[in-house]
Design a protein around this motif. Sequence first.
Motif, PDB file in Angstrom:
ATOM      1  N   UNK A  97      33.324 -44.217  21.517  1.00  0.00           N
ATOM      2  CA  UNK A  97      32.315 -44.300  20.470  1.00  0.00           C
ATOM      3  C   UNK A  97      31.704 -45.681  20.374  1.00  0.00           C
ATOM      4  N   UNK A  98      30.445 -45.746  19.970  1.00  0.00           N
ATOM      5  CA  UNK A  98      29.754 -47.018  19.778  1.00  0.00           C
ATOM      6  C   UNK A  98      29.971 -47.487  18.335  1.00  0.00           C
ATOM      7  N   UNK A  99      30.594 -48.623  18.194  1.00  0.00           N
ATOM      8  CA  UNK A  99      30.824 -49.182  16.868  1.00  0.00           C
ATOM      9  C   UNK A  99      29.703 -50.115  16.443  1.00  0.00           C
ATOM     10  N   UNK A 100      29.094 -50.800  17.397  1.00  0.00           N
ATOM     11  CA  UNK A 100      27.912 -51.629  17.156  1.00  0.00           C
ATOM     12  C   UNK A 100      27.020 -51.516  18.385  1.00  0.00           C
ATOM     13  N   UNK A 101      26.441 -50.340  18.550  1.00  0.00           N
ATOM     14  CA  UNK A 101      25.645 -50.018  19.725  1.00  0.00           C
ATOM     15  C   UNK A 101      26.469 -50.283  20.980  1.00  0.00           C
ATOM     16  N   UNK A 102      25.861 -50.845  22.021  1.00  0.00           N
ATOM     17  CA  UNK A 102      26.599 -51.162  23.243  1.00  0.00           C
ATOM     18  C   UNK A 102      27.315 -52.502  23.166  1.00  0.00           C
ATOM     19  N   UNK A 103      27.153 -53.223  22.072  1.00  0.00           N
ATOM     20  CA  UNK A 103      27.784 -54.529  21.942  1.00  0.00           C
ATOM     21  C   UNK A 103      29.277 -54.417  21.665  1.00  0.00           C
ATOM     22  N   UNK A 104      29.715 -53.340  21.024  1.00  0.00           N
ATOM     23  CA  UNK A 104      31.126 -53.160  20.679  1.00  0.00           C
ATOM     24  C   UNK A 104      31.462 -51.682  20.764  1.00  0.00           C
ATOM     25  N   UNK A 105      32.272 -51.323  21.748  1.00  0.00           N
ATOM     26  CA  UNK A 105      32.679 -49.937  21.953  1.00  0.00           C
ATOM     27  C   UNK A 105      34.089 -49.726  21.425  1.00  0.00           C
ATOM     28  N   UNK A 106      34.402 -48.468  21.158  1.00  0.00           N
ATOM     29  CA  UNK A 106      35.717 -48.121  20.634  1.00  0.00           C
ATOM     30  C   UNK A 106      36.785 -48.392  21.687  1.00  0.00           C
ATOM     31  N   UNK A 107      37.886 -48.997  21.250  1.00  0.00           N
ATOM     32  CA  UNK A 107      38.987 -49.333  22.142  1.00  0.00           C
ATOM     33  C   UNK A 107      38.830 -50.656  22.859  1.00  0.00           C
ATOM     34  N   UNK A 108      37.786 -51.414  22.557  1.00  0.00           N
ATOM     35  CA  UNK A 108      37.537 -52.686  23.237  1.00  0.00           C
ATOM     36  C   UNK A 108      37.708 -53.854  22.279  1.00  0.00           C
ATOM     37  N   UNK A 109      37.863 -55.036  22.885  1.00  0.00           N
ATOM     38  CA  UNK A 109      37.841 -56.281  22.129  1.00  0.00           C
ATOM     39  C   UNK A 109      36.517 -56.976  22.400  1.00  0.00           C
ATOM     40  N   UNK A 110      35.741 -57.162  21.348  1.00  0.00           N
ATOM     41  CA  UNK A 110      34.435 -57.811  21.450  1.00  0.00           C
ATOM     42  C   UNK A 110      34.484 -59.150  20.723  1.00  0.00           C
ATOM     43  N   UNK A 111      33.695 -60.087  21.200  1.00  0.00           N
ATOM     44  CA  UNK A 111      33.603 -61.419  20.604  1.00  0.00           C
ATOM     45  C   UNK A 111      32.150 -61.686  20.262  1.00  0.00           C
ATOM     46  N   UNK A 112      31.921 -62.130  19.032  1.00  0.00           N
ATOM     47  CA  UNK A 112      30.579 -62.486  18.577  1.00  0.00           C
ATOM     48  C   UNK A 112      30.535 -63.986  18.337  1.00  0.00           C
ATOM     49  N   UNK A 113      29.741 -64.692  19.138  1.00  0.00           N
ATOM     50  CA  UNK A 113      29.553 -66.126  18.972  1.00  0.00           C
ATOM     51  C   UNK A 113      28.324 -66.384  18.101  1.00  0.00           C
ATOM     52  N   UNK A 114      28.315 -67.541  17.475  1.00  0.00           N
ATOM     53  CA  UNK A 114      27.157 -67.921  16.677  1.00  0.00           C
ATOM     54  C   UNK A 114      27.356 -69.282  16.048  1.00  0.00           C
ATOM     55  N   UNK A 115      26.252 -69.978  15.818  1.00  0.00           N
ATOM     56  CA  UNK A 115      26.326 -71.262  15.153  1.00  0.00           C
ATOM     57  C   UNK A 115      26.673 -71.073  13.682  1.00  0.00           C
ATOM     58  N   UNK A 116      27.036 -72.155  13.036  1.00  0.00           N
ATOM     59  CA  UNK A 116      27.322 -72.103  11.611  1.00  0.00           C
ATOM     60  C   UNK A 116      26.044 -71.760  10.847  1.00  0.00           C
ATOM     61  N   UNK A 117      26.110 -70.723  10.003  1.00  0.00           N
ATOM     62  CA  UNK A 117      24.948 -70.289   9.247  1.00  0.00           C
ATOM     63  C   UNK A 117      24.071 -69.292   9.963  1.00  0.00           C
ATOM     64  N   UNK A 118      24.484 -68.810  11.130  1.00  0.00           N
ATOM     65  CA  UNK A 118      23.659 -67.846  11.872  1.00  0.00           C
ATOM     66  C   UNK A 118      23.725 -66.448  11.280  1.00  0.00           C
ATOM     67  N   UNK A 119      24.808 -66.128  10.565  1.00  0.00           N
ATOM     68  CA  UNK A 119      24.931 -64.804   9.970  1.00  0.00           C
ATOM     69  C   UNK A 119      25.969 -63.927  10.641  1.00  0.00           C
ATOM     70  N   UNK A 120      26.996 -64.526  11.237  1.00  0.00           N
ATOM     71  CA  UNK A 120      28.050 -63.740  11.889  1.00  0.00           C
ATOM     72  C   UNK A 120      28.778 -62.868  10.872  1.00  0.00           C
ATOM     73  N   UNK A 307      38.993 -63.250  27.808  1.00  0.00           N
ATOM     74  CA  UNK A 307      39.887 -62.218  27.296  1.00  0.00           C
ATOM     75  C   UNK A 307      39.127 -61.057  26.650  1.00  0.00           C
ATOM     76  N   UNK A 308      37.820 -61.135  26.552  1.00  0.00           N
ATOM     77  CA  UNK A 308      37.035 -60.133  25.827  1.00  0.00           C
ATOM     78  C   UNK A 308      36.449 -59.108  26.785  1.00  0.00           C
ATOM     79  N   UNK A 309      36.313 -57.867  26.285  1.00  0.00           N
ATOM     80  CA  UNK A 309      35.649 -56.818  27.054  1.00  0.00           C
ATOM     81  C   UNK A 309      34.138 -56.879  26.898  1.00  0.00           C
ATOM     82  N   UNK A 310      33.666 -57.397  25.773  1.00  0.00           N
ATOM     83  CA  UNK A 310      32.239 -57.522  25.519  1.00  0.00           C
ATOM     84  C   UNK A 310      31.998 -58.816  24.755  1.00  0.00           C
ATOM     85  N   UNK A 311      30.974 -59.548  25.152  1.00  0.00           N
ATOM     86  CA  UNK A 311      30.637 -60.826  24.525  1.00  0.00           C
ATOM     87  C   UNK A 311      29.159 -60.796  24.156  1.00  0.00           C
TER      88      UNK A 311
END
Length: 445
Positions: A97-120, A307-311
Amino acid sequence: MSLESDASRGSDASVESLGSKESTESEKAEGFVYHKARLGPMPVIDYVEPDESRESRESRESLESQASHRSAPERAAFVARAAREWVAELEGTALPGRLLDDLWLEGEMAVCFGESGAGKSVLAVQAADAIASGVPLAIEDGRFDAEVDGVKRCGKKAPAEPRTVLYFDLALTKVQFGRRYIMEPDREDTEFSDYKYEFPDNFVRLQLDLAAETPGQYKTRAEYLLAEIETEIRKRDAKIVIIDSLDRMTEYGILRSREAAYIMSRLNLLRHELGLSVLVLAQLSRRSDASPLSATRLLTTRTISAFADSVFAIGICRGDERLRYLKHLGSRSTGIIYDSSYLPVLCLWPCETNFLSFQLNGFVDEAEMLDAYSDQQRHDRSDEVKEMAAEGWKQREIGVRLSMSLGSVNRALNIWSPYDDRPKPPPPPAPKPVRPTKRVKTVEQ
């Protein structure tokens, strides 16, 4: 008598060894070729002391059996099967299943990078609310936030099953988190309003107690927090986990590559053991206004990404601070759709339901999100340096005149600028050599 027999056996053994040495030397001289013979495992010989009692022997055997049981692995490290069997096993099974479109799929470890104040954190809470409501976010026009609003306000049927989401908030306090999802008070108000956003009950936020000290049995703060995270996951039997953020798991908020590798490896083991879907938020260092989003500039970010499946990363538009954009940096399961030429643009806007969230605002090229003025300014400065160099100025003189360092002048001369494409004036003709005149001797000479 025994001594004589031992001595005779020792002399016979020495003679045999000498004989074997002589035979091997003679065989080598004759050109014999030797091959290793596989004789199987060495037999285990149990040497028993003659005066060993029965109790001591039984205790020794029990200890040996316990040691062999501990040394034996509980499960094999590899599972060997034919490649066609691995592929055939997926036939007829449901897609992740898509948890956040193709950026984060079910059963995977995803990492979201962003600057301070970007809205992570805003994006992570919006994704968690959508998953808990049974409407995972889809990056498509008319679907990004409209479906969630239709299910929660209009009573439409959720397209997916609502899931329990654990949101480990290591950054915000309860006041900082709550003010994002309640009506903003006026300057004259002394209390918060009753108009607030209604989160689903299966969206559980766990706030870090900043006053809690690390117990003595844990070596580091990261080890202690990982143990607490595992306890909460097992207790609530949740499969969707969001950690905000990775930098706050260290002692002083400074994440080094060794600590990042330890935390990510532990989270990966926990994910495989319990079948989790994990989203980790991580800090991205400040970059130039004209440089694109990337997670490979620093060793720490490269370690986390390994270590991430999706970045993916969230960036700030340099022309309009209300706009953000998402960029998919790497994936092991799907192709990358949202690359530098096709980036979803998000607008940060509080909706009528007092829910601070993003709204999809089309797709653009990454160059439109960067600071074009910075590039133009750099090109203009490079043109000026090259023109002065063409007129005969030395690099040190150019640096003094334009208040630039010697290295900056050298870089400006080597990078491309519009000056390189302009037609250059022909070089001045070389002066004709002047023939030396013959000196005429005077009368005195």
